[in-house]
Design an enzyme around this catalytic site. Sequence first.
Site, PDB file in Angstrom:
ATOM      1  N   SER A  85      33.066  10.485 -66.884  1.00 30.10           N
ATOM      2  CA  SER A  85      32.425   9.798 -65.383  1.00 30.10           C
ATOM      3  C   SER A  85      33.194   8.784 -64.893  1.00 30.10           C
ATOM      4  O   SER A  85      34.283   8.744 -65.203  1.00 30.10           O
ATOM      5  CB  SER A  85      31.126   9.417 -66.011  1.00 30.10           C
ATOM      6  N   ASN A  86      32.547   8.038 -63.999  1.00 29.24           N
ATOM      7  CA  ASN A  86      33.194   6.894 -63.398  1.00 29.24           C
ATOM      8  C   ASN A  86      32.306   5.805 -63.226  1.00 29.24           C
ATOM      9  O   ASN A  86      31.100   5.620 -63.542  1.00 29.24           O
ATOM     10  CB  ASN A  86      33.793   7.090 -62.128  1.00 29.24           C
ATOM     11  N   ARG A  87      32.908   4.743 -62.586  1.00 26.36           N
ATOM     12  CA  ARG A  87      32.321   3.234 -62.703  1.00 26.36           C
ATOM     13  C   ARG A  87      31.235   3.249 -61.401  1.00 26.36           C
ATOM     14  O   ARG A  87      30.644   1.926 -61.435  1.00 26.36           O
ATOM     15  CB  ARG A  87      33.094   2.141 -62.634  1.00 26.36           C
ATOM     16  N   SER A  88      30.908   4.146 -60.641  1.00 24.65           N
ATOM     17  CA  SER A  88      29.976   3.966 -59.590  1.00 24.65           C
ATOM     18  C   SER A  88      28.698   3.374 -60.178  1.00 24.65           C
ATOM     19  O   SER A  88      28.045   4.097 -61.043  1.00 24.65           O
ATOM     20  CB  SER A  88      29.637   5.434 -58.923  1.00 24.65           C
ATOM     21  N   ALA A 148      30.034   9.063 -56.043  1.00 18.81           N
ATOM     22  CA  ALA A 148      31.376   8.917 -56.581  1.00 18.81           C
ATOM     23  C   ALA A 148      31.780  10.445 -57.459  1.00 18.81           C
ATOM     24  O   ALA A 148      31.319  10.443 -58.622  1.00 18.81           O
ATOM     25  CB  ALA A 148      31.755   8.088 -57.287  1.00 18.81           C
TER      26      ALA A 148
END
Length: 407
Positions: free
Chosen positions: A210-213, A277
């Site tokens: 996943s990512n930091r959004s 994101a």
Amino acid sequence: MSTLDGRELILGVTGSIAAYKAVYLLRELTRAGARVSVCLSEHAREFVGPLTFRTLSGRPVLSDLFDPQSDAAVEHVALAERAHAVIVAPATANLLGKAAAGIADDFLTTLLLAARCPVVMAPAMDGGMWEHPAVVANVATLRGRGVTVLEPDAGALASGLSARGRLPEADVIVEALLTALTVRRDLDGQRVVVTAGPTREPIDPVRYISNRSSGRMGYALAAAAARRGALVTLVSGPTTLMPPTAATFVPVQTAEQMREAVLRHAAGSAVVIKAAAVADYRVRNAADQKIKGKRDLTLDLTPNADILAEVAARDTGAFIVGFAAETNDVVANARAKLEAKGIDLLVANDVSRRDIGFDAEENEVLLLDRWGGSRALPRMAKTAVADAILDEIQALRAAHPVRKAVR
Ligand code: CTP
């Protein structure tokens, strides 16, 4: 500038254990620039003393209309006429009942009868009371008269019971207040799809990429569009945020689920805003059982479909807005992305800066449009950025009404 800046508000507080949370709400309102007069019911004073409210509001606290010793120096009708909105938080079952019946036996209930401005009530009460037919009927009566009565949150109550009855969070109350106060309804009845948050691409049943959004920018856009009258569908990856109550909420996990939801809702929409994101890759063959062991492991990644480019290529007539998270050469990369994806407006931000963008409360963005225009917005709260982006979208839609001709 905040929409609450300079607004005259009345905050009514009634006798619930949640009365202490009204102190935080008052602080939020005054921080947003509102001028707030607090009105305590007799029972509220048992929970929190007037001094706290007087200190934080910088104004006398209004109490018993008939008590010459009280701080109530202002006449209730004049006060109600001057107010832009009345908020009652917490609103007990007793207050809802009195307001529904038109009873005016103290300052707050009298003021509610005199008020002609928007009224927002945030209920809090102990287990089961919210479901009682008397309360259900009172809430229906109030809503029928145009009062915004929020749903209380579910969870542990002061009595130890777990039920729906907790005071909604301050940001939910403020959002409802902004909705009630909004006069600019320039998206009235128009369908707007907003995506937000990260996506999660499974590696196995317990792990994912996943990512930091945080989803904040997309949620702020969904709330702002709803305030301006739009019929909003918020397609969101996993976040910790409360979805705006006025939006249709479509929770998703993976990019593929987001793609399916966006394509389904984009048809018939006036505007599609892709603030999510989206993970660029997914694991080609995610394991259906938990991966064990400490051996080297290579993940076989395959690109996800570009949802934004796909929606733009369908040429549905919707105004398409994308976001670009860049770390370098922001303008050149953003302009290239706008053209490659065939979209109408691109909102670019520099994610190498820690003070803005991912997971921050504030943002500073650059707006690039397909007609060659570019505009840098100053750094501001994401809620204000959201309205500025919507302003830009509306200005471009007005200036280029036959957009298909320029494609
Ligand atoms: N986007 C999308 N589908 C994807 C990837 C991105 O719809 N599979 C959208 C995002 O919602 C955003 C925009 O495309 O509105 C830009 O995303 P970004 O990650 O910045 O750009 P990429 O297209 O992924 O390009 P790169 O990673 O090379 O910067």
